[in-house]
Design a protein around this motif. Structure first.
Motif, PDB file in Angstrom:
ATOM      1  N   PHE A 174     101.503  23.551  96.546  1.00  0.00           N
ATOM      2  CA  PHE A 174     102.047  23.908  95.256  1.00  0.00           C
ATOM      3  C   PHE A 174     100.730  24.562  94.629  1.00  0.00           C
ATOM      4  N   VAL A 175     101.071  25.311  93.714  1.00  0.00           N
ATOM      5  CA  VAL A 175     100.156  26.305  93.088  1.00  0.00           C
ATOM      6  C   VAL A 175     100.646  26.534  91.720  1.00  0.00           C
ATOM      7  N   VAL A 176      99.630  26.241  90.605  1.00  0.00           N
ATOM      8  CA  VAL A 176      99.816  26.307  89.262  1.00  0.00           C
ATOM      9  C   VAL A 176      98.826  27.205  88.343  1.00  0.00           C
ATOM     10  N   GLY A 177      99.322  28.008  87.550  1.00  0.00           N
ATOM     11  CA  GLY A 177      98.707  28.815  86.835  1.00  0.00           C
ATOM     12  C   GLY A 177      97.770  28.075  85.642  1.00  0.00           C
ATOM     13  N   THR A 178      96.591  28.269  85.557  1.00  0.00           N
ATOM     14  CA  THR A 178      95.638  27.713  84.318  1.00  0.00           C
ATOM     15  C   THR A 178      95.943  28.078  83.217  1.00  0.00           C
ATOM     16  N   GLU A 179      96.835  28.774  82.881  1.00  0.00           N
ATOM     17  CA  GLU A 179      97.459  28.967  81.612  1.00  0.00           C
ATOM     18  C   GLU A 179      98.936  28.706  81.344  1.00  0.00           C
ATOM     19  N   ASP A 180      99.352  28.053  82.541  1.00  0.00           N
ATOM     20  CA  ASP A 180     100.709  27.360  82.326  1.00  0.00           C
ATOM     21  C   ASP A 180     100.726  26.466  81.267  1.00  0.00           C
ATOM     22  N   GLU A 181     101.190  26.468  80.141  1.00  0.00           N
ATOM     23  CA  GLU A 181     101.135  25.481  79.114  1.00  0.00           C
ATOM     24  C   GLU A 181     102.307  24.453  79.450  1.00  0.00           C
ATOM     25  N   SER A 182     103.122  25.008  80.078  1.00  0.00           N
ATOM     26  CA  SER A 182     104.500  23.995  80.204  1.00  0.00           C
ATOM     27  C   SER A 182     104.156  23.063  81.380  1.00  0.00           C
ATOM     28  N   THR A 183     103.628  23.333  82.725  1.00  0.00           N
ATOM     29  CA  THR A 183     103.514  22.197  83.603  1.00  0.00           C
ATOM     30  C   THR A 183     102.172  21.893  84.185  1.00  0.00           C
ATOM     31  N   LEU A 184     101.048  22.759  83.743  1.00  0.00           N
ATOM     32  CA  LEU A 184      99.818  22.440  84.320  1.00  0.00           C
ATOM     33  C   LEU A 184      99.381  20.986  84.135  1.00  0.00           C
ATOM     34  N   THR A 185      99.613  20.285  83.225  1.00  0.00           N
ATOM     35  CA  THR A 185      99.269  18.926  83.015  1.00  0.00           C
ATOM     36  C   THR A 185     100.068  18.038  83.990  1.00  0.00           C
ATOM     37  N   VAL A 186     101.441  18.232  84.044  1.00  0.00           N
ATOM     38  CA  VAL A 186     102.050  17.363  84.906  1.00  0.00           C
ATOM     39  C   VAL A 186     101.852  17.689  86.696  1.00  0.00           C
ATOM     40  N   ASN A 187     101.538  19.085  86.737  1.00  0.00           N
ATOM     41  CA  ASN A 187     101.256  19.348  88.039  1.00  0.00           C
ATOM     42  C   ASN A 187      99.732  18.694  88.597  1.00  0.00           C
ATOM     43  N   ARG A 188      98.815  18.494  87.379  1.00  0.00           N
ATOM     44  CA  ARG A 188      97.446  17.847  87.736  1.00  0.00           C
ATOM     45  C   ARG A 188      97.753  16.331  87.947  1.00  0.00           C
ATOM     46  N   VAL A 189      98.831  15.793  87.131  1.00  0.00           N
ATOM     47  CA  VAL A 189      99.211  14.349  87.358  1.00  0.00           C
ATOM     48  C   VAL A 189      99.652  14.230  88.777  1.00  0.00           C
ATOM     49  N   LEU A 190     100.706  15.128  89.269  1.00  0.00           N
ATOM     50  CA  LEU A 190     100.974  14.956  90.660  1.00  0.00           C
ATOM     51  C   LEU A 190     100.105  15.133  91.698  1.00  0.00           C
ATOM     52  N   HIS A 191      99.093  15.991  91.427  1.00  0.00           N
ATOM     53  CA  HIS A 191      98.093  16.127  92.313  1.00  0.00           C
ATOM     54  C   HIS A 191      97.288  15.040  92.349  1.00  0.00           C
ATOM     55  N   GLU A 192      96.902  14.592  91.195  1.00  0.00           N
ATOM     56  CA  GLU A 192      96.005  13.246  91.042  1.00  0.00           C
ATOM     57  C   GLU A 192      96.784  12.073  91.939  1.00  0.00           C
ATOM     58  N   THR A 193      98.054  12.138  91.768  1.00  0.00           N
ATOM     59  CA  THR A 193      99.089  11.018  92.297  1.00  0.00           C
ATOM     60  C   THR A 193      98.908  10.955  93.753  1.00  0.00           C
ATOM     61  N   LEU A 194      99.204  12.188  94.427  1.00  0.00           N
ATOM     62  CA  LEU A 194      99.060  12.415  95.864  1.00  0.00           C
ATOM     63  C   LEU A 194      97.719  12.095  96.248  1.00  0.00           C
ATOM     64  N   VAL A 195      96.578  12.371  95.463  1.00  0.00           N
ATOM     65  CA  VAL A 195      95.460  12.101  96.125  1.00  0.00           C
ATOM     66  C   VAL A 195      95.043  10.563  96.243  1.00  0.00           C
ATOM     67  N   GLN A 196      95.545   9.759  95.182  1.00  0.00           N
ATOM     68  CA  GLN A 196      95.161   8.474  95.014  1.00  0.00           C
ATOM     69  C   GLN A 196      96.044   7.850  96.275  1.00  0.00           C
ATOM     70  N   LEU A 197      97.299   8.357  96.568  1.00  0.00           N
ATOM     71  CA  LEU A 197      98.090   7.680  97.373  1.00  0.00           C
ATOM     72  C   LEU A 197      97.628   8.283  98.868  1.00  0.00           C
ATOM     73  N   ARG A 198      96.658   9.054  98.888  1.00  0.00           N
ATOM     74  CA  ARG A 198      96.371   9.576 100.346  1.00  0.00           C
ATOM     75  C   ARG A 198      97.508  10.485 100.954  1.00  0.00           C
ATOM     76  N   VAL A 199      98.401  11.232 100.153  1.00  0.00           N
ATOM     77  CA  VAL A 199      99.407  12.046 100.856  1.00  0.00           C
ATOM     78  C   VAL A 199      98.819  13.453 100.911  1.00  0.00           C
ATOM     79  N   PRO A 200      98.861  13.790 102.297  1.00  0.00           N
ATOM     80  CA  PRO A 200      98.311  15.183 102.515  1.00  0.00           C
ATOM     81  C   PRO A 200      99.103  16.359 101.750  1.00  0.00           C
ATOM     82  N   HIS A 201      98.514  17.195 101.034  1.00  0.00           N
ATOM     83  CA  HIS A 201      99.145  18.248 100.414  1.00  0.00           C
ATOM     84  C   HIS A 201      98.068  19.380 100.131  1.00  0.00           C
ATOM     85  N   VAL A 202      98.665  20.488  99.616  1.00  0.00           N
ATOM     86  CA  VAL A 202      97.622  21.637  99.174  1.00  0.00           C
ATOM     87  C   VAL A 202      97.958  22.010  97.841  1.00  0.00           C
TER      88      VAL A 202
END
Length: 141
Positions: A83-111
């Protein structure tokens, strides 16, 4: 080979839902709370709660972070994720970062990619070729 693809977080969330339903009767130790959701969706909280409401079970049915936590807790296979998110995406940037951090913590492979741009179709079109190449690589492997 299973992979998830979708435009915007709702598209990816719908793709994640394809891995199976998650009835509320199964306990999960790391359940998302409304306060966590409010932080993740802060920029669009008023609009999104008008659509979804404030009942945690309604959110869990749609929240990709909760779905991933649930799938890992239940040892369910997850699709390949890009998944790719825009750094100026005011609607979903934060939740995408939370999802990414969760995937990292859970050691789920992703891009996960952050790139200049907003929550627009032109942003997603600019990343279609990279997405298609990734899908091809997942299928090839």
């Amino acid at each position: 080979t299973v992979f998830a693809a979708g435009a915007s977080l709702s598209g990816a969330g719908l793709a994640l839902m394809r891995i199976g339903g998650y009835p509320d009767s199964t306990p999960v130790r790391e359940a998302t709370s409304m306060s966590e959701l409010r932080v993740a969706w802060a920029s669009t909280w008023n609009e999104i709660t008008q659509e979804i409401g404030t009942d945690i079970s309604d959110w869990r049915a749609l929240d990709p972070v909760w779905m991933v936590r649930r799938a890992v807790a239940e040892h369910r296979p997850l699709p390949a994720l890009w998944f790719v998110v825009g750094t100026e995406d005011e609607s979903t940037l934060t939740v995408n970062r939370v999802l990414h951090e969760t995937l990292v913590q859970l050691r789920v492979p992703h891009v996960y990619i952050e790139a200049p741009g907003g929550h627009t179709s032109s942003f997603w079109r600019a990343h279609e070729a990279a997405s298609a190449a990734w899908i091809a690589s997942v299928i090839a492997n």
